[in-house]
Design a protein around this motif. Sequence first.
Motif, PDB file in Angstrom:
ATOM      1  N   LYS A  34       8.554  41.441  44.127  1.00  0.00           N
ATOM      2  CA  LYS A  34       7.979  41.164  45.442  1.00  0.00           C
ATOM      3  C   LYS A  34       9.037  41.379  46.521  1.00  0.00           C
ATOM      4  CE  LYS A  34       5.349  37.550  45.883  1.00  0.00           C
ATOM      5  NZ  LYS A  34       4.846  36.150  45.808  1.00  0.00           N
ATOM      6  N   THR A  35       8.642  42.097  47.579  1.00  0.00           N
ATOM      7  CA  THR A  35       9.618  42.508  48.596  1.00  0.00           C
ATOM      8  C   THR A  35       9.023  42.375  49.991  1.00  0.00           C
ATOM      9  OG1 THR A  35      10.543  44.119  47.039  1.00  0.00           O
ATOM     10  CG2 THR A  35      11.107  44.406  49.366  1.00  0.00           C
ATOM     11  N   ILE A  36       9.840  41.903  50.916  1.00  0.00           N
ATOM     12  CA  ILE A  36       9.481  41.903  52.337  1.00  0.00           C
ATOM     13  C   ILE A  36      10.403  42.876  53.059  1.00  0.00           C
ATOM     14  CG2 ILE A  36       9.460  40.556  54.473  1.00  0.00           C
ATOM     15  CD1 ILE A  36       8.535  38.177  52.854  1.00  0.00           C
ATOM     16  N   LEU A  37       9.803  43.724  53.869  1.00  0.00           N
ATOM     17  CA  LEU A  37      10.546  44.702  54.656  1.00  0.00           C
ATOM     18  C   LEU A  37      10.775  44.150  56.063  1.00  0.00           C
ATOM     19  CD1 LEU A  37      11.668  47.570  55.236  1.00  0.00           C
ATOM     20  CD2 LEU A  37       9.302  48.261  55.763  1.00  0.00           C
ATOM     21  N   ASP A  97      19.106  31.397  45.891  1.00  0.00           N
ATOM     22  CA  ASP A  97      18.449  30.586  44.869  1.00  0.00           C
ATOM     23  C   ASP A  97      17.159  29.943  45.367  1.00  0.00           C
ATOM     24  OD1 ASP A  97      19.919  29.049  46.680  1.00  0.00           O
ATOM     25  OD2 ASP A  97      20.115  27.382  45.262  1.00  0.00           O
ATOM     26  N   VAL A  98      16.842  30.076  46.661  1.00  0.00           N
ATOM     27  CA  VAL A  98      15.674  29.371  47.190  1.00  0.00           C
ATOM     28  C   VAL A  98      14.441  30.279  47.339  1.00  0.00           C
ATOM     29  CG1 VAL A  98      17.123  27.713  48.406  1.00  0.00           C
ATOM     30  CG2 VAL A  98      16.347  29.786  49.605  1.00  0.00           C
ATOM     31  N   PHE A  99      14.573  31.522  46.918  1.00  0.00           N
ATOM     32  CA  PHE A  99      13.400  32.405  46.950  1.00  0.00           C
ATOM     33  C   PHE A  99      13.446  33.329  45.746  1.00  0.00           C
ATOM     34  CE2 PHE A  99      16.719  34.768  49.082  1.00  0.00           C
ATOM     35  CZ  PHE A  99      16.488  36.106  48.791  1.00  0.00           C
ATOM     36  N   SER A 100      12.334  33.990  45.491  1.00  0.00           N
ATOM     37  CA  SER A 100      12.229  34.886  44.352  1.00  0.00           C
ATOM     38  C   SER A 100      11.673  36.225  44.814  1.00  0.00           C
ATOM     39  CB  SER A 100      11.314  34.277  43.276  1.00  0.00           C
ATOM     40  OG  SER A 100      11.205  35.148  42.175  1.00  0.00           O
ATOM     41  N   GLY A 101      12.534  37.210  44.902  1.00  0.00           N
ATOM     42  CA  GLY A 101      12.107  38.525  45.360  1.00  0.00           C
ATOM     43  C   GLY A 101      13.216  39.251  46.086  1.00  0.00           C
ATOM     44  N   ASN A 102      12.836  40.144  46.962  1.00  0.00           N
ATOM     45  CA  ASN A 102      13.800  41.010  47.632  1.00  0.00           C
ATOM     46  C   ASN A 102      13.505  41.073  49.135  1.00  0.00           C
ATOM     47  OD1 ASN A 102      14.764  42.160  44.939  1.00  0.00           O
ATOM     48  ND2 ASN A 102      12.608  42.791  44.954  1.00  0.00           N
ATOM     49  N   ILE A 103      14.565  41.266  49.900  1.00  0.00           N
ATOM     50  CA  ILE A 103      14.449  41.559  51.324  1.00  0.00           C
ATOM     51  C   ILE A 103      15.058  42.944  51.541  1.00  0.00           C
ATOM     52  CG2 ILE A 103      15.065  40.915  53.668  1.00  0.00           C
ATOM     53  CD1 ILE A 103      13.274  38.863  52.384  1.00  0.00           C
ATOM     54  N   LEU A 104      14.241  43.848  52.038  1.00  0.00           N
ATOM     55  CA  LEU A 104      14.745  45.176  52.392  1.00  0.00           C
ATOM     56  C   LEU A 104      14.854  45.258  53.906  1.00  0.00           C
ATOM     57  CD1 LEU A 104      15.547  48.088  51.587  1.00  0.00           C
ATOM     58  CD2 LEU A 104      13.133  48.707  51.906  1.00  0.00           C
ATOM     59  N   PHE A 105      16.064  45.458  54.402  1.00  0.00           N
ATOM     60  CA  PHE A 105      16.319  45.630  55.824  1.00  0.00           C
ATOM     61  C   PHE A 105      16.340  47.123  56.131  1.00  0.00           C
ATOM     62  CE2 PHE A 105      19.398  46.741  59.092  1.00  0.00           C
ATOM     63  CZ  PHE A 105      18.999  45.959  60.158  1.00  0.00           C
ATOM     64  N   MET A 106      15.742  47.510  57.252  1.00  0.00           N
ATOM     65  CA  MET A 106      15.729  48.919  57.641  1.00  0.00           C
ATOM     66  C   MET A 106      15.830  49.039  59.157  1.00  0.00           C
ATOM     67  SD  MET A 106      12.820  51.861  56.855  1.00  0.00           S
ATOM     68  CE  MET A 106      11.513  51.034  57.797  1.00  0.00           C
ATOM     69  N   PHE A 125       5.857  45.848  47.992  1.00  0.00           N
ATOM     70  CA  PHE A 125       5.947  45.390  49.376  1.00  0.00           C
ATOM     71  C   PHE A 125       4.797  44.436  49.704  1.00  0.00           C
ATOM     72  CE2 PHE A 125       8.333  49.440  49.576  1.00  0.00           C
ATOM     73  CZ  PHE A 125       9.512  48.948  50.119  1.00  0.00           C
ATOM     74  N   GLU A 126       5.159  43.182  49.961  1.00  0.00           N
ATOM     75  CA  GLU A 126       4.160  42.192  50.351  1.00  0.00           C
ATOM     76  C   GLU A 126       3.742  42.396  51.806  1.00  0.00           C
ATOM     77  OE1 GLU A 126       2.900  39.791  48.108  1.00  0.00           O
ATOM     78  OE2 GLU A 126       3.926  41.263  46.839  1.00  0.00           O
ATOM     79  N   ILE A 181       1.779  49.211  53.486  1.00  0.00           N
ATOM     80  CA  ILE A 181       2.489  47.953  53.728  1.00  0.00           C
ATOM     81  C   ILE A 181       1.873  47.245  54.933  1.00  0.00           C
ATOM     82  CG2 ILE A 181       4.726  46.886  54.150  1.00  0.00           C
ATOM     83  CD1 ILE A 181       6.039  49.460  53.127  1.00  0.00           C
ATOM     84  N   PRO A 182       1.255  46.080  54.733  1.00  0.00           N
ATOM     85  CA  PRO A 182       0.737  45.336  55.891  1.00  0.00           C
ATOM     86  C   PRO A 182       1.878  45.047  56.863  1.00  0.00           C
ATOM     87  CG  PRO A 182      -0.030  44.366  53.827  1.00  0.00           C
ATOM     88  CD  PRO A 182       1.024  45.366  53.465  1.00  0.00           C
ATOM     89  N   ALA A 183       1.657  45.346  58.130  1.00  0.00           N
ATOM     90  CA  ALA A 183       2.759  45.305  59.091  1.00  0.00           C
ATOM     91  C   ALA A 183       2.497  44.280  60.188  1.00  0.00           C
ATOM     92  CB  ALA A 183       2.965  46.689  59.709  1.00  0.00           C
ATOM     93  N   LEU A 184       3.346  43.268  60.259  1.00  0.00           N
ATOM     94  CA  LEU A 184       3.247  42.224  61.267  1.00  0.00           C
ATOM     95  C   LEU A 184       4.337  42.418  62.315  1.00  0.00           C
ATOM     96  CD1 LEU A 184       2.899  39.127  58.896  1.00  0.00           C
ATOM     97  CD2 LEU A 184       1.071  40.596  59.776  1.00  0.00           C
TER      98      LEU A 184
END
Length: 539
Positions: free
Chosen positions: A71-74, A150-159, A189-190, A498-501
């Motif tokens: 699971k990843t947030i961009l 340690d407080v989340f499970s997944g990835n953050i992709l910065f661009m 991508f969530e 990717i849903p974009a907010l």
Amino acid sequence: MEELTVELVNVQSVNGTEGEVRIAEKIESILRGIPYFTSNPDQVWTKTVDNDALERKSVFALLKSERPSNKTILLHAHSDTVTIDDFGALKELATQPYKLMEKLKDVKLLPDVKADLESGDWLFGRGAVDMKSGMAAHLVVLKYLSENRDVFSGNILFMANPIEETTHGGIIDALPELERLQSEKELEFECAINTDFVGPLYGGDQTKYIYLGSVGKLLPAFYIRGKETHVGQAYEGLDPNLIASELTSRIDLNAELADEAEGEVTQPPVTLKQKDLKPTYNVQTPISSFVYFNYYVHQITPDRILDQLRGIAEASFDHVVEKLNREFEKHCARAGMKYERLPWESRVTTYSELYNKVYSLHGEEVNVRLNEILDQHAKDIDPREVGRLMVEELLLMDDDQAPVIVLFFATPYVPRNFVKGQTEKEQILLEKLDSILQETGSETGDTFAVHKFFPSLTDSSYLCLDDTDEEIEVLKNNYPGMDTLYPVPIEKIRKLNIPALNFGAWGKDAHKMTERVYKPYTFGTLPSLIKKYCLNMLD
């Protein structure tokens, strides 16, 4: 965060200049200074924009939690700004916020600008709100999460992408990289979070707006061929400027043409260029004119826009012909001449209709000649002018040389999208957003409102799209050289989906000399909001 924003603003990164290269280098340096990325240097990288003379770059950083998950947030933002020419005598201070604000104290400002300057709650400068502060918010959140893996499970992709302020070329060029990460790294991508600027929609508005998607944009254009004549026989010609002016009068800021969907209304169409095509002075009247309009889209389709604008073009042409006849009749009466009705008749066609007609006359020679124009000019001149040249070429090959209006689309095409809550994934996204906004509003006293469409233009348009294949086919058929002049990778966007907010930096006067960002919200609430949302989505 204010210090980081100023550090970014200090790097002048006007679109189309080498400053876009320097800001990418600055962002990469900041990322590599974060301890997590110092220990994992391969998780920061850049991608040079393909075929770009300046070799501008997108910057990426991938943060992985201690608990593995796909699971990843961009988190994305653009790194370029508009020009600083509007600062006039203060141009040299445009990217020096504190020095600029000191000088602005001696400038006669509008009352609300003066009050903001004196309050100490606002940071002025080019890029302060659009969108170096938004970039800083992402970097602050990324650093925090890197220290709390340690407080989340997944990835953050910065661009961070260049070339947003003109063609969105940076995000379009970056799509294959996102696709690669989706495939090779199996990133799921969530959602994407953009921090493009938001602000008051009317005087005194303090609402902080969150957007679930992006307005779309098309650029309908009109090529008007009239009939040349000597100024001494003016009524023997048909001035294309008269028709172009009538078109502008009927379309420009016509509130009835503003698109509406989900209870939200776009800005109406507005003229971006109007000119005749006469290159030098002489006493021959112009042969042709060219005009195009910014047209925001929430739901209206390309075929409906063509039908709508064709009707306006026909009415404009008819109006000009009738006006000319009235004026000619009056002139004849004053000059003692016999009046005969002028020969002009309204004729309006679309690019696809003109292409099909000319192709039926000349066959494959048409494509050869159009491709020659693309080969000669696609890389050298404004893509809107290339489209115009392609229309001119078709008219030269047409067997009807009477005056005509040709309606077509020109660069760019900006897709529309918004999160509808139609899937389980989108429902979860919206539920968590609502919960966090309520919690944050209770804590800070801010009033939030969730809207569907970000009202200005944003790179988020290229992360998912609502246009159907049929709609895009109509667009391509009426968009000269689209695949060469503005190749939008439709299938890549559909695959990424990717849903974009947009959680924007809050400020005023973007693209104006008095551009400024509101510090209490943008430097405090905004990064907290992004952090909470990431942690909730990756719980």
